[in-house]
Design a protein around this motif. Structure first.
Motif, PDB file in Angstrom:
ATOM      1  N   THR A  51     -51.882  58.086   5.718  1.00 31.35           N
ATOM      2  CA  THR A  51     -52.651  57.037   5.044  1.00 31.35           C
ATOM      3  C   THR A  51     -53.299  56.064   6.011  1.00 31.35           C
ATOM      4  O   THR A  51     -54.279  55.408   5.658  1.00 31.35           O
ATOM      5  CB  THR A  51     -51.751  56.244   4.090  1.00 31.35           C
ATOM      6  OG1 THR A  51     -50.656  55.684   4.831  1.00 31.35           O
ATOM      7  CG2 THR A  51     -51.195  57.140   2.992  1.00 31.35           C
ATOM      8  N   VAL A  52     -52.764  55.935   7.219  1.00 30.88           N
ATOM      9  CA  VAL A  52     -53.330  55.023   8.199  1.00 30.88           C
ATOM     10  C   VAL A  52     -53.381  55.688   9.568  1.00 30.88           C
ATOM     11  O   VAL A  52     -52.660  56.658   9.836  1.00 30.88           O
ATOM     12  CB  VAL A  52     -52.523  53.693   8.315  1.00 30.88           C
ATOM     13  CG1 VAL A  52     -52.506  52.956   6.995  1.00 30.88           C
ATOM     14  CG2 VAL A  52     -51.111  53.959   8.816  1.00 30.88           C
ATOM     15  N   LEU A  53     -54.251  55.154  10.420  1.00 32.60           N
ATOM     16  CA  LEU A  53     -54.351  55.571  11.816  1.00 32.60           C
ATOM     17  C   LEU A  53     -53.876  54.409  12.673  1.00 32.60           C
ATOM     18  O   LEU A  53     -54.402  53.303  12.561  1.00 32.60           O
ATOM     19  CB  LEU A  53     -55.799  55.936  12.163  1.00 32.60           C
ATOM     20  CG  LEU A  53     -56.392  57.115  11.379  1.00 32.60           C
ATOM     21  CD1 LEU A  53     -57.908  57.162  11.559  1.00 32.60           C
ATOM     22  CD2 LEU A  53     -55.767  58.427  11.825  1.00 32.60           C
ATOM     23  N   ALA A  65     -53.333  48.777  12.293  1.00 30.76           N
ATOM     24  CA  ALA A  65     -53.622  50.101  11.752  1.00 30.76           C
ATOM     25  C   ALA A  65     -54.973  50.115  11.042  1.00 30.76           C
ATOM     26  O   ALA A  65     -55.456  49.097  10.555  1.00 30.76           O
ATOM     27  CB  ALA A  65     -52.517  50.522  10.791  1.00 30.76           C
ATOM     28  N   THR A  66     -55.579  51.298  10.974  1.00 27.98           N
ATOM     29  CA  THR A  66     -56.825  51.522  10.252  1.00 27.98           C
ATOM     30  C   THR A  66     -56.528  52.361   9.025  1.00 27.98           C
ATOM     31  O   THR A  66     -55.972  53.458   9.130  1.00 27.98           O
ATOM     32  CB  THR A  66     -57.849  52.264  11.132  1.00 27.98           C
ATOM     33  OG1 THR A  66     -58.160  51.469  12.273  1.00 27.98           O
ATOM     34  CG2 THR A  66     -59.117  52.564  10.355  1.00 27.98           C
ATOM     35  N   ASP A  67     -56.868  51.846   7.853  1.00 28.43           N
ATOM     36  CA  ASP A  67     -56.618  52.575   6.611  1.00 28.43           C
ATOM     37  C   ASP A  67     -57.584  53.759   6.519  1.00 28.43           C
ATOM     38  O   ASP A  67     -58.807  53.586   6.610  1.00 28.43           O
ATOM     39  CB  ASP A  67     -56.808  51.650   5.415  1.00 28.43           C
ATOM     40  CG  ASP A  67     -56.229  52.231   4.128  1.00 28.43           C
ATOM     41  OD1 ASP A  67     -56.391  53.442   3.897  1.00 28.43           O
ATOM     42  OD2 ASP A  67     -55.621  51.479   3.352  1.00 28.43           O
ATOM     43  N   VAL A  68     -57.028  54.945   6.340  1.00 25.82           N
ATOM     44  CA  VAL A  68     -57.857  56.152   6.247  1.00 25.82           C
ATOM     45  C   VAL A  68     -58.770  56.097   5.037  1.00 25.82           C
ATOM     46  O   VAL A  68     -59.870  56.666   5.038  1.00 25.82           O
ATOM     47  CB  VAL A  68     -56.944  57.400   6.188  1.00 25.82           C
ATOM     48  CG1 VAL A  68     -57.745  58.648   5.863  1.00 25.82           C
ATOM     49  CG2 VAL A  68     -56.196  57.583   7.507  1.00 25.82           C
ATOM     50  N   GLY A  71     -62.991  53.811   3.941  1.00 25.49           N
ATOM     51  CA  GLY A  71     -64.387  54.185   4.119  1.00 25.49           C
ATOM     52  C   GLY A  71     -64.920  53.944   5.509  1.00 25.49           C
ATOM     53  O   GLY A  71     -66.121  54.143   5.756  1.00 25.49           O
ATOM     54  N   GLY A  72     -64.078  53.511   6.450  1.00 26.64           N
ATOM     55  CA  GLY A  72     -64.517  53.275   7.812  1.00 26.64           C
ATOM     56  C   GLY A  72     -64.819  54.555   8.553  1.00 26.64           C
ATOM     57  O   GLY A  72     -64.446  55.660   8.134  1.00 26.64           O
ATOM     58  N   ALA A  77     -63.989  60.362   9.892  1.00 25.32           N
ATOM     59  CA  ALA A  77     -63.855  61.427  10.891  1.00 25.32           C
ATOM     60  C   ALA A  77     -62.539  62.172  10.712  1.00 25.32           C
ATOM     61  O   ALA A  77     -62.475  63.404  10.835  1.00 25.32           O
ATOM     62  CB  ALA A  77     -63.949  60.845  12.296  1.00 25.32           C
ATOM     63  N   PHE A  78     -61.476  61.425  10.406  1.00 23.74           N
ATOM     64  CA  PHE A  78     -60.164  62.047  10.216  1.00 23.74           C
ATOM     65  C   PHE A  78     -60.150  62.918   8.966  1.00 23.74           C
ATOM     66  O   PHE A  78     -59.672  64.061   8.989  1.00 23.74           O
ATOM     67  CB  PHE A  78     -59.091  60.966  10.118  1.00 23.74           C
ATOM     68  CG  PHE A  78     -57.705  61.507   9.920  1.00 23.74           C
ATOM     69  CD1 PHE A  78     -57.012  62.066  10.977  1.00 23.74           C
ATOM     70  CD2 PHE A  78     -57.097  61.445   8.675  1.00 23.74           C
ATOM     71  CE1 PHE A  78     -55.729  62.586  10.790  1.00 23.74           C
ATOM     72  CE2 PHE A  78     -55.822  61.944   8.487  1.00 23.74           C
ATOM     73  CZ  PHE A  78     -55.136  62.516   9.551  1.00 23.74           C
TER      74      PHE A  78
END
Length: 209
Positions: A51-53, A65-68, A71-72, A77-78
């Motif tokens: 769910t996050v990167l 963390a970056t939330d998958v 929409g970023g 990309a992930f």
């Protein structure tokens, strides 16, 4: 980028293999600075819930963390397993978000801040993507010797059962020309005995769950 891409990628792969297990990010940063004029490189690994990167930093801390799902660019990309180029406010510079995966098993994203001209042409982004794939292979090898990358994937503590379970599982994805597999366990941090496995030979595929 270097006109002889096969040469620099070969050198890069050798340097990644020779790097200490805990120094893969710094080695990747130095290589991309030299061969692609990158001035920032960040490795983001997917958590157990996908769910996050989370960025790889020195233990025991990781960065924000970056939330998958937000929409970023990194999340896109992930999810798509394809490079995404993000235009920044810095003139002439872009951030390329590169999938880090091994035979279909999605590990995370390598985000590279570099001059826009380094991504132009038929080979620019492809070379960066090949580098990210090489890094993914070395990450799996490095996990035998350090918990740095495992810790970066964790949003919270795993139960003892979950810790043991994840160590026994294969990768969460696998792809060949003939097929693509994917699997996951939820709840990810408190697994209660569920399991999946697969094995492949030249002429057969066996799946258990």
């Amino acid at each position: 980028m270097n006109k002889d891409s096969s040469t620099w990628l070969g050198v890069a792969e050798s340097a990644l293999r020779a790097a200490p297990p805990t120094a893969l990010v710094s080695t990747a940063s130095a290589l991309l600075a030299k061969h692609a004029q990158a001035d920032q490189v960040h490795l983001l690994l997917a958590d157990y819930g996908l769910t996050v990167l989370q960025p790889v930093t020195h233990l025991p801390c990781t960065g924000d963390a970056t939330d998958v799902r937000d929409g970023g660019a990194a999340g896109r990309a992930f999810t798509a397993e394809a490079p995404v180029i993000e235009v920044t406010g810095d003139p002439g510079m872009v951030v390329v978000h590169l999938p880090v995966s091994v035979r279909g098993d999605r590990l995370g994203i390598l985000s590279v801040h570099l001059p826009e001209h380094a991504t132009r042409g038929a080979s620019g982004v492809l070379e960066l993507a090949a580098f990210a794939t090489a890094l993914g292979h070395e990450l799996l090898v490095a996990e035998r010797d350090t918990d740095l990358y495992l810790q970066a994937r964790r949003r919270k503590r795993l139960t003892l059962a979950a810790e043991m379970q994840w160590q026994l599982l294969p990768g969460r994805g696998f792809s060949r020309e003939e097929f693509t597999l994917g699997a996951h366990l939820e709840p990810a941090y408190a697994v209660g005995g569920d399991n999946f496995d697969w094995t492949v030979t030249d002429d057969s595929l066996t799946i258990t769950a």
